[in-house]
Motif scaffolding. Structure first.
Motif, PDB file in Angstrom:
ATOM      1  N   ARG A  89     -26.767  53.559  13.284  1.00 15.50           N
ATOM      2  CA  ARG A  89     -25.930  54.844  14.081  1.00 15.50           C
ATOM      3  C   ARG A  89     -26.762  54.961  15.355  1.00 15.50           C
ATOM      4  O   ARG A  89     -25.952  55.266  16.118  1.00 15.50           O
ATOM      5  CB  ARG A  89     -25.934  55.932  13.099  1.00 15.50           C
ATOM      6  N   GLU A  90     -28.032  55.003  15.227  1.00 17.68           N
ATOM      7  CA  GLU A  90     -28.671  55.227  16.641  1.00 17.68           C
ATOM      8  C   GLU A  90     -28.721  53.769  17.314  1.00 17.68           C
ATOM      9  O   GLU A  90     -29.362  53.921  18.367  1.00 17.68           O
ATOM     10  CB  GLU A  90     -30.170  55.720  16.106  1.00 17.68           C
ATOM     11  N   THR A  91     -28.277  52.851  16.882  1.00 22.73           N
ATOM     12  CA  THR A  91     -28.303  51.642  17.497  1.00 22.73           C
ATOM     13  C   THR A  91     -26.962  51.285  18.288  1.00 22.73           C
ATOM     14  O   THR A  91     -27.032  50.698  19.391  1.00 22.73           O
ATOM     15  CB  THR A  91     -28.908  50.291  16.844  1.00 22.73           C
ATOM     16  N   VAL A  92     -25.909  51.448  17.563  1.00 23.98           N
ATOM     17  CA  VAL A  92     -24.673  51.008  18.253  1.00 23.98           C
ATOM     18  C   VAL A  92     -23.657  52.259  18.199  1.00 23.98           C
ATOM     19  O   VAL A  92     -23.983  53.073  17.424  1.00 23.98           O
ATOM     20  CB  VAL A  92     -24.005  49.598  17.664  1.00 23.98           C
ATOM     21  N   SER A  93     -22.581  52.071  19.166  1.00 21.61           N
ATOM     22  CA  SER A  93     -21.609  53.346  18.997  1.00 21.61           C
ATOM     23  C   SER A  93     -20.487  52.968  18.190  1.00 21.61           C
ATOM     24  O   SER A  93     -19.644  53.573  17.956  1.00 21.61           O
ATOM     25  CB  SER A  93     -21.100  53.500  20.475  1.00 21.61           C
ATOM     26  N   LEU A  94     -20.795  51.543  17.204  1.00 28.16           N
ATOM     27  CA  LEU A  94     -19.342  51.494  16.537  1.00 28.16           C
ATOM     28  C   LEU A  94     -19.314  52.176  15.083  1.00 28.16           C
ATOM     29  O   LEU A  94     -20.273  52.511  14.690  1.00 28.16           O
ATOM     30  CB  LEU A  94     -19.664  49.826  16.005  1.00 28.16           C
ATOM     31  N   PRO A  95     -18.173  52.301  14.667  1.00 26.80           N
ATOM     32  CA  PRO A  95     -18.105  52.906  13.524  1.00 26.80           C
ATOM     33  C   PRO A  95     -18.720  52.219  12.290  1.00 26.80           C
ATOM     34  O   PRO A  95     -18.912  50.814  12.546  1.00 26.80           O
ATOM     35  CB  PRO A  95     -16.490  52.965  13.050  1.00 26.80           C
ATOM     36  N   ILE A  96     -19.188  52.777  11.305  1.00 28.27           N
ATOM     37  CA  ILE A  96     -20.145  52.168  10.297  1.00 28.27           C
ATOM     38  C   ILE A  96     -19.406  52.059   8.929  1.00 28.27           C
ATOM     39  O   ILE A  96     -18.631  53.255   8.474  1.00 28.27           O
ATOM     40  CB  ILE A  96     -21.356  52.629  10.335  1.00 28.27           C
ATOM     41  N   ILE A  97     -19.309  51.017   8.178  1.00 26.44           N
ATOM     42  CA  ILE A  97     -18.786  50.958   6.751  1.00 26.44           C
ATOM     43  C   ILE A  97     -19.938  50.521   6.019  1.00 26.44           C
ATOM     44  O   ILE A  97     -20.453  49.454   6.035  1.00 26.44           O
ATOM     45  CB  ILE A  97     -17.455  49.872   6.664  1.00 26.44           C
ATOM     46  N   ALA A  98     -20.415  51.525   5.098  1.00 30.27           N
ATOM     47  CA  ALA A  98     -21.693  51.469   4.082  1.00 30.27           C
ATOM     48  C   ALA A  98     -21.438  50.540   2.959  1.00 30.27           C
ATOM     49  O   ALA A  98     -20.428  50.857   2.351  1.00 30.27           O
ATOM     50  CB  ALA A  98     -22.211  52.761   4.079  1.00 30.27           C
ATOM     51  N   ALA A  99     -22.369  49.584   2.793  1.00 32.80           N
ATOM     52  CA  ALA A  99     -22.196  48.745   1.764  1.00 32.80           C
ATOM     53  C   ALA A  99     -23.354  48.495   1.060  1.00 32.80           C
ATOM     54  O   ALA A  99     -24.478  48.501   1.612  1.00 32.80           O
ATOM     55  CB  ALA A  99     -21.443  47.389   1.917  1.00 32.80           C
TER      56      ALA A  99
END
Length: 358
Positions: free
Chosen positions: A204-214
């Motif tokens: 989250r602090e590295t890229v601005s992409l949305p994240i899907i957590a697995a």
């Protein structure tokens, strides 16, 4: 996550694509119909096999779904190490009365042909495992209206996903069952995997992409936790492996909650690439000696795994499972989505009222 992508699935619940016959159309359809995002796994299938499953899934649901592809792997395996491992497995072959597979049965999993099918017959979502597709591939999928997701296991891999133009990153923690989606298999970094909550925060602090957590998610409260950490959705594999619609072998489903199998480990024993599975005899005996050689070792051991399943011997099977495997629930897939959504809602209510997450 962009509203266009989240609009595809009302609940922030993604059914992980599990290769090897687990993520069958009826499983993906049940998840989609319940408001999650169901996935087909194209790994280890032919392009036509993938296409036929897509057609079958479309006959079962009109809801959006995804298809997962394996990235082609670089050729770096040591042939001598593969030969040594094959010699070590000779006893297994004799025991199961099976021939070892041909380690040179193919490296790219039909990647280009599958991409061509997905460009000609677009699906709503395509995800990639074991690396990042080129910008050209991502752009081509975007042109036909497909959202692109890519697995990352480190912040650096997430940067590569963002550079490629993907729509979201699947942050896969070390807790996850099955193969780690590392972009490069580097034996020297084994044991350095990042836990899911820490990985979500770092990405989250590295890229601005949305994240899907697995990784290891089995309950709605855990979904609430990764959403609170900055993810937009959660991807669950092991939780769906035990469902009625899953194509997993019955022995595999039973092993998830069998007290005989008390823990999981990352191992190269079955495929030559780090993958998390229940610790059984095969993993204990051969894991310490398996070389870094994917997909060669996967091809080599494939007949052994099939023979073990046919013989009803779970001790010789690849029992892929995440760290929360013992929390698996034998529910219909659609009902599981509903239960998870209810648990998520309850956890959010507890959080907003100052209570704890269950």
């Amino acid at each position: 996550m962009s509203s266009a992508l989240t609009d595809l699935f009302p609940h922030p619940i993604v059914q992980a694509p599990m290769a090897g016959g687990v993520s069958v159309p009826k499983l993906a359809a049940a998840v989609c119909e319940a408001g999650g995002l169901g996935f087909l796994a194209a790994g280890y299938k032919t392009a036509d096999g993938m296409y036929q499953e897509i057609k079958q899934l479309r006959s079962l649901t009109g809801r959006p779904f995804g298809v997962n592809l394996f990235m082609p792997q670089p050729e770096y395996a040591d042939p001598a190490a593969i030969d040594v491992y094959a010699h070590q497995l000779a006893g297994e072959a004799s025991w199961y009365e099976a021939e070892l597979g041909d380690p040179d049965s193919g490296r790219d999993d039909g990647y280009e042909t599958k991409l061509a099918v997905l460009r000609d017959n677009p699906v709503p979502v395509v995800s990639f495992h074991f690396g990042t597709p080129s910008r050209e591939v991502v752009d081509a999928l975007h042109r036909v209206g497909t959202f692109v997701l890519v697995t990352a296991t480190t912040p650096d891999e997430a940067r590569a996903v963002e550079r490629a133009g993907a729509d979201a990153v699947i942050a896969q923690g070390v807790e996850a069952g099955g193969h780690q989606g590392t972009h490069r298999d580097i034996p020297e970094t084994e044991g350095s995997g990042i836990g899911l909550l820490s990985l979500v925060a770092q990405i989250r602090e590295t890229v601005s992409l949305p994240i899907i957590a697995a990784g290891g998610i089995m309950r709605g409260g855990q979904i609430a936790a990764v959403l609170a950490a900055g993810a937009s959705a959660a991807q669950l594999g092991t939780a769906f492996l035990a469902t009625a619609e899953s194509g997993a072998n019955a022995l595999h489903k039973q092993a998830l909650t069998n007290p005989l199998f008390v823990r999981t480990e990352l191992t190269r024993a079955f495929s030559g690439r780090p993958a998390r599975g229940l610790v059984n005899r095969f993993l204990r005996e051969h894991g310490p000696y398996a070389p870094a050689a994917y997909p060669e070792i996967h091809h080599l051991t494939s007949p052994l795994r099939k023979a073990a399943a046919k013989a009803g011997d779970a001790q010789g099977m690849a029992l892929w499972a995440g760290q929360g495997h013992w929390m698996a629930r034998e529910l219909p897939a659609g009902q599981l989505v509903e239960v998870l959504a209810g648990e998520l809602a309850a956890a959010r209510t507890a959080l907003s009222g100052g209570g704890g997450i269950r």
